[in-house]
Design an enzyme around this catalytic site. Structure first.
Site, PDB file in Angstrom:
ATOM      1  N   ASP A  84      65.622  80.259-119.900  1.00 58.58           N
ATOM      2  CA  ASP A  84      65.676  79.779-121.289  1.00 58.58           C
ATOM      3  C   ASP A  84      66.319  78.397-121.241  1.00 58.58           C
ATOM      4  O   ASP A  84      67.063  78.068-120.314  1.00 58.58           O
ATOM      5  CB  ASP A  84      66.510  80.732-122.167  1.00 58.58           C
ATOM      6  CG  ASP A  84      66.221  80.575-123.649  1.00 58.58           C
ATOM      7  OD1 ASP A  84      65.575  81.472-124.229  1.00 58.58           O
ATOM      8  OD2 ASP A  84      66.626  79.541-124.239  1.00 58.58           O
ATOM      9  N   ASP A 137      64.165  74.221-118.790  1.00 59.31           N
ATOM     10  CA  ASP A 137      63.231  73.790-119.827  1.00 59.31           C
ATOM     11  C   ASP A 137      61.831  73.877-119.210  1.00 59.31           C
ATOM     12  O   ASP A 137      61.559  73.205-118.200  1.00 59.31           O
ATOM     13  CB  ASP A 137      63.593  72.337-120.207  1.00 59.31           C
ATOM     14  CG  ASP A 137      62.682  71.769-121.288  1.00 59.31           C
ATOM     15  OD1 ASP A 137      61.566  72.302-121.480  1.00 59.31           O
ATOM     16  OD2 ASP A 137      63.085  70.775-121.921  1.00 59.31           O
ATOM     17  N   VAL A 138      60.968  74.680-119.812  1.00 58.02           N
ATOM     18  CA  VAL A 138      59.644  74.889-119.194  1.00 58.02           C
ATOM     19  C   VAL A 138      58.791  73.622-119.149  1.00 58.02           C
ATOM     20  O   VAL A 138      57.785  73.584-118.454  1.00 58.02           O
ATOM     21  CB  VAL A 138      58.819  75.998-119.901  1.00 58.02           C
ATOM     22  CG1 VAL A 138      59.335  77.377-119.598  1.00 58.02           C
ATOM     23  CG2 VAL A 138      58.676  75.757-121.394  1.00 58.02           C
ATOM     24  N   TYR A 152      51.036  74.013-134.500  1.00 55.59           N
ATOM     25  CA  TYR A 152      51.295  75.357-133.953  1.00 55.59           C
ATOM     26  C   TYR A 152      49.982  76.127-133.809  1.00 55.59           C
ATOM     27  O   TYR A 152      49.727  76.764-132.789  1.00 55.59           O
ATOM     28  CB  TYR A 152      52.262  76.097-134.871  1.00 55.59           C
ATOM     29  CG  TYR A 152      52.744  77.435-134.334  1.00 55.59           C
ATOM     30  CD1 TYR A 152      53.729  77.511-133.349  1.00 55.59           C
ATOM     31  CD2 TYR A 152      52.213  78.635-134.815  1.00 55.59           C
ATOM     32  CE1 TYR A 152      54.175  78.740-132.876  1.00 55.59           C
ATOM     33  CE2 TYR A 152      52.652  79.862-134.344  1.00 55.59           C
ATOM     34  CZ  TYR A 152      53.637  79.910-133.374  1.00 55.59           C
ATOM     35  OH  TYR A 152      54.073  81.132-132.899  1.00 55.59           O
TER      36      TYR A 152
HETATM   37  P1  NAD Z   1      63.066  82.679-130.571  1.00 59.23           P
HETATM   38  O1  NAD Z   1      63.340  81.305-131.067  1.00 59.23           O
HETATM   39  O2  NAD Z   1      63.910  83.796-131.065  1.00 59.23           O
HETATM   40  O3  NAD Z   1      63.077  82.684-128.987  1.00 59.23           O
HETATM   41  C1  NAD Z   1      62.431  81.682-128.245  1.00 59.23           C
HETATM   42  C2  NAD Z   1      63.303  81.280-127.065  1.00 59.23           C
HETATM   43  O4  NAD Z   1      62.603  80.272-126.338  1.00 59.23           O
HETATM   44  C3  NAD Z   1      64.640  80.683-127.495  1.00 59.23           C
HETATM   45  O5  NAD Z   1      65.712  81.355-126.868  1.00 59.23           O
HETATM   46  C4  NAD Z   1      64.555  79.234-127.051  1.00 59.23           C
HETATM   47  O6  NAD Z   1      65.803  78.704-126.626  1.00 59.23           O
HETATM   48  C5  NAD Z   1      63.554  79.306-125.907  1.00 59.23           C
HETATM   49  N1  NAD Z   1      62.908  78.025-125.672  1.00 59.23           N
HETATM   50  C6  NAD Z   1      62.460  77.147-126.590  1.00 59.23           C
HETATM   51  N2  NAD Z   1      61.977  76.062-125.989  1.00 59.23           N
HETATM   52  C7  NAD Z   1      62.124  76.249-124.664  1.00 59.23           C
HETATM   53  C8  NAD Z   1      61.819  75.472-123.531  1.00 59.23           C
HETATM   54  N3  NAD Z   1      61.286  74.247-123.639  1.00 59.23           N
HETATM   55  N4  NAD Z   1      62.087  75.968-122.300  1.00 59.23           N
HETATM   56  C9  NAD Z   1      62.657  77.192-122.176  1.00 59.23           C
HETATM   57  N5  NAD Z   1      62.989  77.962-123.214  1.00 59.23           N
HETATM   58  C10 NAD Z   1      62.711  77.502-124.451  1.00 59.23           C
HETATM   59  O7  NAD Z   1      61.528  82.922-130.923  1.00 59.23           O
HETATM   60  P2  NAD Z   1      60.556  84.187-130.820  1.00 59.23           P
HETATM   61  O8  NAD Z   1      60.113  84.486-132.190  1.00 59.23           O
HETATM   62  O9  NAD Z   1      61.105  85.255-129.963  1.00 59.23           O
HETATM   63  O10 NAD Z   1      59.319  83.489-130.114  1.00 59.23           O
HETATM   64  C11 NAD Z   1      58.816  83.859-128.847  1.00 59.23           C
HETATM   65  C12 NAD Z   1      57.332  83.540-128.801  1.00 59.23           C
HETATM   66  O11 NAD Z   1      56.633  84.338-129.762  1.00 59.23           O
HETATM   67  C13 NAD Z   1      56.957  82.093-129.121  1.00 59.23           C
HETATM   68  O12 NAD Z   1      55.960  81.660-128.231  1.00 59.23           O
HETATM   69  C14 NAD Z   1      56.425  82.163-130.528  1.00 59.23           C
HETATM   70  O13 NAD Z   1      55.509  81.140-130.796  1.00 59.23           O
HETATM   71  C15 NAD Z   1      55.761  83.533-130.504  1.00 59.23           C
HETATM   72  N6  NAD Z   1      55.554  84.133-131.817  1.00 59.23           N
HETATM   73  C16 NAD Z   1      56.615  84.462-132.618  1.00 59.23           C
HETATM   74  C17 NAD Z   1      56.375  85.030-133.858  1.00 59.23           C
HETATM   75  C18 NAD Z   1      57.499  85.419-134.793  1.00 59.23           C
HETATM   76  O14 NAD Z   1      57.204  85.790-135.945  1.00 59.23           O
HETATM   77  N7  NAD Z   1      58.742  85.400-134.372  1.00 59.23           N
HETATM   78  C19 NAD Z   1      55.060  85.243-134.288  1.00 59.23           C
HETATM   79  C20 NAD Z   1      54.013  84.895-133.454  1.00 59.23           C
HETATM   80  C21 NAD Z   1      54.273  84.336-132.217  1.00 59.23           C
END
Ligand code: NAD
Length: 361
Positions: free
Chosen positions: A152, A176-177, A266
């Protein structure tokens, strides 16, 4: 429908708290004190209070729950009229109660069931493992015996994950990815063996349609959601090709299936994830590597979404009325780990909506 008082605990569903003649007034007052109404609880009312503590990210605590229980039970023990549970609160009438119930509240709460040893002997890389869906995925894999390389961008979140999974085989890497040097450190931590990869890290946009999107939002969203995912997968694939086996699960979104769930950046980025998934499934299937995607609907996590466009807000909010209520990250982890694990055998190139049926609307 009953307004009879039952013993209230952390396992009691939020909807039942609202229905309770003593629990309802205390919870309504708590909401009113923070300027909210019971409508704010609509997406979570089918969950128990204990579940709310887990998913609220510290906004609803055990102490608050204990206070609510104490106040409701004290009022019930005194045997006064229900509305006396909270001074000045409105009496609970059947009409109040009926606004809080719908079919979903009556369903039994889902309980995670661990498959012992499903990931034993496997090294699984999980991105975005500090929060939300990535964290739940890392946790599930670790608790099912896997060795997890959890990465992360947030060191603080990883520290808390490591603490939570103390005793499991979890290596955290702050990375950072989007950065090649960080990806190299992740591969180093994996030590030449990656059986499965869950590309979960991602960011939202600001709900802008095309004529309003800034270069900065477009580029940032694509760099994390698409380019970073591509770069890490590109680095991991040679290890999988070498052994003729591997499973990659990419996290797309409902916004990868339709145009009405987010802004253009997005939406386009998640459609790109779908394309990357299908191309890779096609290319590497004969080499023993499965590449699938999960498309979540709404999930309660820390992801930040804001509306910077009036048009975006009007259009997206209008379309969201058909979406089922948001779910929890551990429910997404159930779908993701299914595809990651050998249970996903014979599935390749699948874009699996895990959305409570939203994509069927
Ligand atoms: P979240 O923000 O709770 O968790 C995402 C994590 O990714 C965070 O801890 C953040 O620090 C980390 N992150 C961000 N940029 C990064 C980078 N460059 N390198 C490494 N780590 C990084 O969000 P989430 O809701 O758990 O989202 C996870 C995935 O699910 C995402 O791809 C999001 O697009 C997708 N998603 C989420 C939802 C929703 O409703 N929450 C819906 C559809 C899709």
């Amino acid at each position: 429908m009953s307004t009879t008082h039952t013993h209230l605990t952390g396992d009691t569903k939020i909807a039942d708290w609202f229905k309770d003649p003593y629990g309802g007034p205390v919870i309504r007052q708590m909401l009113a004190e923070s300027g909210q109404s019971e409508k704010a609880m609509a997406p979570v009312k089918r969950f128990s209070m204990n579940k709310l503590i887990k998913i609220s990210g510290g906004r609803f605590t055990q102490e608050t729950l204990d206070m609510l229980i104490e106040r409701a039970e004290a009022a019930a023990a005194e045997g006064g009229s229900p509305e006396q549970a909270v001074e000045g609160s409105e009496p609970v009438t059947p009409d109040d109660v009926s606004t809080l119930t719908d079919g979903a509240d009556e369903l039994p709460e889902w309980k995670e069931r661990i498959t012992e040893g499903r990931f034993t002997g496997q090294t699984v890389v999980v991105t975005g493992a500090g929060s939300g869906i990535g964290r739940a995925t890392a946790s599930r894999v670790a608790r099912e015996g896997g060795r997890v390389i959890a990465l992360d961008i947030s060191a603080e979140r990883l520290e808390s994950l490591a603490k939570e999974l103390d005793g499991s085989d979890v290596t955290v890497v702050t990375a950072d990815v989007t950065k090649d040097e960080d990806i190299a450190r992740v591969l180093e931590a994996a030590g030449g063996k990656v059986d499965a990869l869950a590309n979960v890290a991602g960011i939202m946009d600001n709900m802008t349609p095309l004529h309003e999107v800034s270069d900065q939002v477009w580029e940032r969203v694509f760099s994390v959601n698409v380019t970073g995912l591509m770069k890490l997968t590109r680095a991991v694939l040679p290890l999988m090709l070498e052994v003729g086996k591997g499973s990659v699960v990419n996290i797309a979104s409902e916004a990868g299936l339709r145009g009405s769930a987010a802004g253009v950046a997005y939406t386009a980025s998640k459609h790109a994830v779908v394309g990357l998934t299908k191309s890779s499934a096609f290319m590497y299937g004969p080499s023993g590597i499965r590449v699938n995607a999960v498309a979540p609907g709404g999930v309660i996590t820390n992801i930040e979404a804001r509306f910077d466009s009036e048009l975006g807000q009007d259009r997206v909010m209008g379309a969201l009325v058909v979406a089922p209520p948001p779910t929890t990250a551990d429910q997404l982890a159930a779908s993701i780990t299914f595809l990651l694990s050998d249970d996903g055998v014979n599935l390749n190139g699948v874009i699996l909506p895990s959305d409570g049926g939203w994509s069927a609307v």
